[in-house]
Scaffold this active site. Sequence first.
Site, PDB file in Angstrom:
ATOM      1  N   PRO A 164       0.825  -1.223   0.000  1.00 59.80           N
ATOM      2  CA  PRO A 164       0.000   0.000   0.000  1.00 59.80           C
ATOM      3  C   PRO A 164       0.852   1.263   0.000  1.00 59.80           C
ATOM      4  O   PRO A 164       0.377   2.343  -0.352  1.00 59.80           O
ATOM      5  CB  PRO A 164      -0.803  -0.118   1.291  1.00 59.80           C
ATOM      6  CG  PRO A 164      -0.777  -1.562   1.648  1.00 59.80           C
ATOM      7  CD  PRO A 164       0.558  -2.057   1.169  1.00 59.80           C
ATOM      8  N   ARG A 189      -1.080 -10.219 -20.505  1.00 51.36           N
ATOM      9  CA  ARG A 189      -1.951 -10.051 -21.676  1.00 51.36           C
ATOM     10  C   ARG A 189      -1.378  -9.067 -22.684  1.00 51.36           C
ATOM     11  O   ARG A 189      -1.859  -8.989 -23.824  1.00 51.36           O
ATOM     12  CB  ARG A 189      -3.354  -9.593 -21.233  1.00 51.36           C
ATOM     13  CG  ARG A 189      -3.400  -8.262 -20.516  1.00 51.36           C
ATOM     14  CD  ARG A 189      -4.759  -7.986 -19.932  1.00 51.36           C
ATOM     15  NE  ARG A 189      -5.768  -7.884 -20.968  1.00 51.36           N
ATOM     16  CZ  ARG A 189      -5.943  -6.814 -21.744  1.00 51.36           C
ATOM     17  NH1 ARG A 189      -5.135  -5.757 -21.582  1.00 51.36           N
ATOM     18  NH2 ARG A 189      -6.886  -6.765 -22.658  1.00 51.36           N
ATOM     19  N   ASP A 211      -7.828  -1.231 -25.368  1.00 48.17           N
ATOM     20  CA  ASP A 211      -8.064  -1.339 -23.926  1.00 48.17           C
ATOM     21  C   ASP A 211      -8.551  -0.033 -23.324  1.00 48.17           C
ATOM     22  O   ASP A 211      -8.182   1.043 -23.790  1.00 48.17           O
ATOM     23  CB  ASP A 211      -6.727  -1.639 -23.204  1.00 48.17           C
ATOM     24  CG  ASP A 211      -6.453  -3.114 -23.122  1.00 48.17           C
ATOM     25  OD1 ASP A 211      -5.344  -3.471 -22.764  1.00 48.17           O
ATOM     26  OD2 ASP A 211      -7.383  -3.881 -23.447  1.00 48.17           O
TER      27      ASP A 211
HETATM   28  C1  4FV Z   1      -1.121  -4.312  -1.128  1.00 50.92           C
HETATM   29  C2  4FV Z   1      -1.837  -3.350  -1.836  1.00 50.92           C
HETATM   30  C3  4FV Z   1      -1.409  -4.773   0.249  1.00 50.92           C
HETATM   31  C4  4FV Z   1      -0.119  -5.062   3.215  1.00 50.92           C
HETATM   32  C5  4FV Z   1       0.365  -5.860   4.367  1.00 50.92           C
HETATM   33  C6  4FV Z   1       0.225  -7.258   2.440  1.00 50.92           C
HETATM   34  C7  4FV Z   1      -0.605  -6.042   2.191  1.00 50.92           C
HETATM   35  C8  4FV Z   1       0.499  -7.279   3.899  1.00 50.92           C
HETATM   36  N1  4FV Z   1      -0.136  -4.743  -1.913  1.00 50.92           N
HETATM   37  N2  4FV Z   1      -1.259  -3.221  -3.070  1.00 50.92           N
HETATM   38  N3  4FV Z   1      -2.926  -2.645  -1.428  1.00 50.92           N
HETATM   39  N4  4FV Z   1      -0.445  -5.557   0.817  1.00 50.92           N
HETATM   40  O1  4FV Z   1      -2.456  -4.434   0.812  1.00 50.92           O
HETATM   41  O2  4FV Z   1      -0.239  -4.072  -3.091  1.00 50.92           O
HETATM   42  O3  4FV Z   1       1.795  -7.713   4.126  1.00 50.92           O
END
Ligand code: 4FV
Length: 253
Positions: free
Chosen positions: A89, A154, A169
């Site tokens: 995140p 893709r 797309d």
């Molecule tokens: C996430 C997202 C995500 C956070 C803690 C995995 C989690 C746990 N990854 N975009 N949104 N990852 O929430 O890519 O380790």
Amino acid sequence: MRVDVITLFPEFVDGCARVGVVGRAQERGLISVTSWNPREFATDNYHTVDGRPYGGGPGMLMLIGPLRDTIAAAKAAAEAPAKVIYLSPQGARLTQRKVQELSVLPRLVLLCGRYEGVDERLLDHEVDEELSIGDYVLSGGELAAAVLIDAIGRLQEGALNDAQSAAQDSFSEGLLDCPHYTRPEQHELGTLPAVLISGDHAAIKRWRLKQSLGRTWLRRPDLLARMQLDKSARALLEEFRLEYFAAQDKNTG
Ligand code: 4FV
């Protein structure tokens, strides 16, 4: 393209990459997806891959050691240099433009977090780029890795039967996609826009662009704000807006 995925749940990632367009792209040798489990690189008898956070707080973090050794093994599995991406995140938002940029690289190593995340020192030293699929918290990075693999897979030359389709797309031009219709022509749920069965391909192209512009204006004005519309596109959008407001007035009487 070769994609190596560092994950505590290889069966999950391999399962996603074995089906549909990505599965077929793998069969065609257009992309390969290989998963590596850090637990197999843990050195203690319990194959420990997590530790308590310093400074206290809830949950666990992924240890440096097993991840570093797993990334090294994945990198050593092929000649070409690999870009290491951590899905989290805290990363930059994944967009079609970023997908297009990554889809031409020879290799990617995708690091999937679990627990509360990963020791920051591993990220500082081993990760080239951090990407997020959205502002919400998942229980692991695997779903995000699967999203990235699908979006990149893709776009591999020959992955989509009708090469045209990737070009049409959503977002490839920065706009939302237009409405699409298929058989039956007549249905109790409604009829087709007449232009689509007119055979007039220039008019069909114009209608589709007008709908894409209109939808983007209605649903994602933020995308439109980022675009330089040429004169004809601006005129088409204006036409859509006038028809839209006229319909609104008619409905609200
Ligand atoms: C996430 C997202 C995500 C956070 C803690 C995995 C989690 C746990 N990854 N975009 N949104 N990852 O929430 O890519 O380790």
